[in-house]
Design a protein around this motif. Structure first.
Motif, PDB file in Angstrom:
ATOM      1  N   UNK A  32       3.277   0.499   3.133  1.00  0.00           N
ATOM      2  CA  UNK A  32       2.774  -0.605   3.939  1.00  0.00           C
ATOM      3  C   UNK A  32       3.087  -1.909   3.210  1.00  0.00           C
ATOM      4  N   UNK A  33       3.894  -2.767   3.832  1.00  0.00           N
ATOM      5  CA  UNK A  33       4.259  -4.059   3.264  1.00  0.00           C
ATOM      6  C   UNK A  33       3.421  -5.142   3.929  1.00  0.00           C
TER       7      UNK A  33
ATOM      8  N   UNK B  62      -1.124  -0.085  -6.172  1.00  0.00           N
ATOM      9  CA  UNK B  62       0.219   0.495  -6.224  1.00  0.00           C
ATOM     10  C   UNK B  62       1.104  -0.436  -7.030  1.00  0.00           C
ATOM     11  N   UNK B  63       2.222   0.079  -7.532  1.00  0.00           N
ATOM     12  CA  UNK B  63       3.056  -0.692  -8.447  1.00  0.00           C
ATOM     13  C   UNK B  63       3.720  -1.867  -7.732  1.00  0.00           C
ATOM     14  N   UNK B  64       3.550  -3.053  -8.291  1.00  0.00           N
ATOM     15  CA  UNK B  64       4.115  -4.259  -7.683  1.00  0.00           C
ATOM     16  C   UNK B  64       5.636  -4.274  -7.739  1.00  0.00           C
ATOM     17  N   UNK B  65       6.236  -3.502  -8.669  1.00  0.00           N
ATOM     18  CA  UNK B  65       7.696  -3.456  -8.781  1.00  0.00           C
ATOM     19  C   UNK B  65       8.219  -2.065  -8.461  1.00  0.00           C
TER      20      UNK B  65
ATOM     21  N   UNK C 101       0.874  -1.174   0.000  1.00  0.00           N
ATOM     22  CA  UNK C 101       0.000   0.000   0.000  1.00  0.00           C
ATOM     23  C   UNK C 101       0.910   1.224   0.000  1.00  0.00           C
ATOM     24  N   UNK C 102       0.598   2.192  -0.840  1.00  0.00           N
ATOM     25  CA  UNK C 102       1.517   3.309  -1.030  1.00  0.00           C
ATOM     26  C   UNK C 102       2.542   2.945  -2.087  1.00  0.00           C
ATOM     27  N   UNK C 103       3.169   3.964  -2.694  1.00  0.00           N
ATOM     28  CA  UNK C 103       4.091   3.683  -3.804  1.00  0.00           C
ATOM     29  C   UNK C 103       5.210   4.716  -3.857  1.00  0.00           C
TER      30      UNK C 103
END
Length: 357
Positions: free
Chosen positions: A104-105, A133-136, A73-75
């Motif tokens: 947030x992980x 949010x971007x996975x990478x 969560x968040x990027x």
């Protein structure tokens, strides 16, 4: 006080309170002299959250999938226009600086996914990876949550799709390429503009336009079905649509889609501040055109949120269709297969009952 200049390495400079906050704080100038210096980027903070579930379902007519999974969560990419920024309000954080500074992980996410894919009656359908949010994003290099999810999907032969700006996707080609060869995945790389300076200000920690074209080329060489996403299109700002499509096609993309900028919730304040700082002479024109595209508002209703309506939306869609056809990107990526799915093995020593929670 609001900094008089952009923050180095950050997409926005403000941290407006979220819509659920009960208190509001304002800066106060007590008259004491302050040294003016260019501040560095506020450091990124990772907070862990226990993942109680993995898959999120939706019924939105704007989206082409019914389930998704988000490792974060968040990027950190810090894209000023990101439609996911208002989601940080649910965490009692600001959709402004907090969104790109406090990540947030989701701990044990791959374990939750493994359990959910093992539920009796589960029916596979493509999972959209990293929709909020971007996975990478950069923090993935250290934490590897997206890779852990991919390992479960690869084991289960489960189809998935992703839209990303992150060049980090190439680190996981050893998992992605074999899945692509079986018709289990497809990738869209977002490329809003070829203007490197504009991209740096709009998307400060995302890969550069040149690097994203290299990512498209590398994915195509590895046999991964790859398309290009021109999302979002910002009137009077991202004006090189034809050049973007031509460059993406030359790099190896075989499909393309676009969407129009929308400003839900707190994003209106955030983008307005960005426009005042970076393109003040175009601010009024941009906001006025966005209102025309969204029926007098800055965000459209369900079913029209990403494409807009009215004559300007129609003209933009026609322009995109012509440019996409000329670039040879009008076809869709091949459909993903679901018949190869097999429930992944439970973790060694894990009780059956525990796998359900």
């Amino acid at each position: 006080m609001k900094p008089p200049f952009p923050l180095r390495g950050r997409g926005v400079t403000i941290a407006p309170r979220n819509r659920y906050a009960r208190l509001e704080r304002e800066p106060f100038d007590d008259g004491w002299p302050q040294e003016e210096e260019t501040p560095g980027a506020p450091p990124t903070e990772v907070r862990w959250e226990e993942a109680h579930s993995a898959l999120t379902t939706n019924r939105s007519p704007d989206l082409g999938f019914d389930r998704s999974i988000n490792p974060y969560r968040g990027c950190e990419h810090g894209c000023a226009y990101c439609y996911a920024r208002p989601m940080h309000a649910w965490l009692d954080l600001s959709p402004g600086l907090d969104f790109e500074r406090i990540i947030i992980a989701r701990r044990h996410l791959a374990d939750r996914l493994r359990a959910e894919l093992n539920r009796p009656g589960y029916r596979p359908a493509p999972i959209a990876l990293g929709t909020a949010t971007d996975a990478w994003q950069p923090v993935e290099r250290k934490l590897g949550l997206t890779r852990a999810v991919l390992e479960v999907l690869a084991e289960a032969r489960h189809p998935w799709t992703v839209v990303t700006k992150g060049s980090g996707i190439l680190r996981d080609l050893d998992l992605i390429a074999p899945m692509a060869a079986s018709g289990l995945c497809e990738v869209y790389v977002t490329l809003t503009t070829l203007d490197a300076e504009l991209a740096r200000r709009l998307e400060p920690r995302a890969a550069s336009p040149r690097r994203r074209l290299e990512v498209i080329a590398a994915l195509a060489r590895a046999g991964v079905p790859v398309g290009v996403s021109l999302a979002p299109q910002i009137p009077f700002l991202t004006e090189d649509m034809e050049a973007v499509l031509a460059a993406a096609a030359e790099a190896g993309a075989c499909s393309a889609f676009m969407s129009i900028l929308r400003l839900p919730q707190e994003l209106e304040t955030i983008v307005d501040d960005w426009l005042q700082r970076h393109v003040p002479e175009r601010r009024e024109r941009i906001l006025a055109r966005l209102r025309e595209l969204h029926g007098g508002k800055l965000d459209g209703p369900f079913g029209e949120r990403f494409r807009g309506r009215g004559p300007w939306a129609d003209l933009l869609a026609q322009r995109f269709a012509i440019a996409r056809r000329r670039a040879g990107l009008e076809r869709s990526l091949p459909p993903l297969v679901t018949h190869l799915f097999r429930p992944p093995a439970k973790r060694a020593g894990e009780p059956v009952q525990q796998a359900l929670f």
